[in-house]
Design an enzyme around this catalytic site. Structure first.
Site, PDB file in Angstrom:
ATOM      1  N   LYS A   1       0.836  -1.204   0.000  1.00 14.89           N
ATOM      2  CA  LYS A   1       0.000   0.000   0.000  1.00 14.89           C
ATOM      3  C   LYS A   1       0.871   1.255   0.000  1.00 14.89           C
ATOM      4  CE  LYS A   1      -3.929  -1.888   2.611  1.00 14.89           C
ATOM      5  NZ  LYS A   1      -4.951  -1.689   1.577  1.00 14.89           N
TER       6      LYS A   1
ATOM      7  N   ARG B   1     -10.201 -11.586   2.057  1.00 12.63           N
ATOM      8  CA  ARG B   1     -11.033 -12.646   1.487  1.00 12.63           C
ATOM      9  C   ARG B   1     -10.332 -14.002   1.583  1.00 12.63           C
ATOM     10  NH1 ARG B   1     -11.168  -9.498  -4.184  1.00 12.63           N
ATOM     11  NH2 ARG B   1     -10.962  -7.772  -2.716  1.00 12.63           N
TER      12      ARG B   1
END
Ligand code: BES
Ligand code: ZN
Ligand code: ZN
Length: 479
Positions: free
Chosen positions: A261, A335
């Site tokens: 990120k 996920r």
């Protein structure tokens, strides 16, 4: 903060301040007759006309034992939100030397009142060694006449709000003070305190079971992962064979991994375990409120890091369910850990699955910081979750999951890819989870936009919101 429900007339209340709500287009309650010239003057001078969240203070009210009377604007009765109003007033008064605060209910709901007080009193200042935010010492809700139902409602509100603050404290912990194993320790301590059963699956156990998707995320960190399982079982035999699973994303820090990120704002990724924290808070409440159905919580806890052992884009992992996943982006890690938790929950006999996860930036683009994104494969379970959320004032928006979106997750080399491209990112993420929920009724709540307040609100401090705790608790209680 000490909280209590008392049965007293307005004039007998002893406190630093007592609040009474006035509504627009309604005459003041008759109990405030002694203050009518003050109230008339407030209106005439346009200082106070009972609009939403307006406040006016009368010092040393002649007819009262309380030192101050606070007139609180309720706005129009139909749009009045007691929980938020109490929280707003608590936040306004606690910096002004009020220590013991009373709320004259005048027929209003003690549950929402005490929730507002406890939630409004929260400050994420545990690491400030000086200038800690002033807080109330006592909150007394005051009703005119006794009632067992009032006592129960007050107690329920206290338990729910304290559970929500427990979640907020966890979500606010920085990653150096809350690793996956430390989260597991906190969960164990909470469970022991509340009389719940807690089991923590360690890395070896997860390897034996074949949780390749979860372990792939964890392998980049020096901090070992944990799968936290907490079980609540009703004391009397349940009426149904239903068994609710609450599943929460527990990424104690999300750097993005090799698909790293940007630096700006990365510190916020300590709250990437907010879903897990919400599930733990809900269990804390349920242990005390004792719903009629069995509930099991699953919190996959990992740290998503960069490093020599971190998984790479293109890696293919095998999930517990047996399906293979191509990891096209290591930042789509939530996920990956959730699918193994979902499969495990099903294997543990859960018949209904509800998960909460700070899953996608895309849900923040879609819904901002107002609504939780709700996805489901089952209308009945969705309706239950949405109804529970409505009673708790937690806003949720039903998002689509048409079959058409499913193809976004196609992989050339594995059964599924872990990302679905730029558009509809919250939906492809939800579809990824759905592939593992299968036919088991499932609701997914994407709380990336709602678990953290970037700016303080009049009714809530900046930082962790504790969203979903009350909705989860009410969902189980209403079963
Ligand atoms: N934890 C993030 C999602 C997130 C974003 C939470 C902003 C809170 C605020 C999640 O793990 C993530 O990084 N998702 C990626 C997915 C993408 C790579 C497909 C995202 O949303 O950018
Ligand atoms: Zn991520
Ligand atoms: Zn994440």
């Amino acid at each position: 903060m000490e909280t209590k429900l008392q049965y007293l007339p307005l004039e007998k209340i002893e406190a630093d301040a007592v609040a009474a709500v006035l509504f627009e287009d309604e005459p003041p309650p008759s109990e405030l007759k002694f203050a009518s010239s003050w109230l008339e003057e407030l209106r005439a001078s346009e200082e106070f006309s009972a609009k939403s969240d307006e406040l006016a203070t009368l010092h040393q009210p002649s007819a009262l034992r309380a030192r101050r009377l606070i007139a609180v604007g309720g706005g129009k009765r139909a749009a009045f939100d007691l929980r938020k109003t109490v929280a707003t007033v608590v936040r306004a008064l606690k910096t002004k030397g009020v220590k013991k605060f009373a709320w004259w209910l005048n027929g209003a709901d003690p549950e929402a009142a005490v929730e507002g007080a406890i939630l409004g009193n929260f400050e994420p200042d545990q690491y400030k060694t000086a200038n800690q935010g002033k807080s109330l010492e006592a909150f007394h809700a005051v009703a005119a006449t006794n009632g067992a139902d009032l006592d129960a409602a007050f107690e329920r509100g206290r338990i729910l709000a304290e559970a929500q603050n427990f979640t907020r404290e966890l979500a606010n912990e920085p990653a150096n003070r809350l690793t996956p194993l430390m989260l597991a320790d906190r969960a164990r301590a909470m469970a022991a305190e509340c009389g719940l059963d807690c089991e923590v699956l360690d890395q070896d156990r997860m390897r034996q079971l074949g949780m390749g998707a979860l372990l792939g995320v964890a392998q980049g960190s020096a901090e070992p992962p944990a799968l936290i399982v907490i079980r609540y079982r009703p004391e009397t035999a349940p009426r149904t064979s239903d068994h609710l699973a609450l599943i929460g994303k527990g990424v104690t820090f999300d750097t993005g991994g090799v698909s790293i990120k940007p630096a700006e704002g990365m510190e916020k990724m300590k709250y990437d375990m907010s879903g897990g924290a919400a599930v733990l808070g809900a269990m804390r409440a349920l242990a005390k409120l004792k719903p009629a159905i069995p509930v099991t919580a699953f919190v996959p806890a990992v740290e998503n890091m960069v490093g020599g052992r971190a998984q790479r884009p293109g890696d293919i992992v095998k999930s517990l369910d047996g399906k293979t996943v191509e990891v096209l982006n290591t930042d789509a890690e939530g996920r990956l850990i959730l699918i193994d938790a979902i499969t495990y929950a099903k294997r543990q006999g859960c018949t209904h699955l509800v998960d909460a996860a700070t899953l996608t930036g895309a849900i923040v683009v879609a819904l901002g910081h107002v609504n939780i994104g709700a996805f489901a494969n089952d209308d009945a379970l969705l309706a239950r979750v949405m109804a529970a959320a409505r009673t708790e004032g937690e806003k949720m928006w039903h998002m689509p999951l048409d079959e058409d979106y499913k193809e976004l997750l196609k992989s050339a080399f594995a059964d599924l890819a872990n990302i679905g491209g730029r558009w509809g990112g919250a939906i492809s993420a939800a579809w990824f989870l759905r592939e593992f929920a299968g036919d088991t009724p499932w609701v997914h709540l994407d709380i990336a936009g709602t678990a953290w307040l970037d700016d303080a609100k009049p009714y809530m401090a900046k930082g962790p919101s504790g969203v979903c705790v009350r909705t989860f608790a009410k969902l189980a209680l209403g079963w």
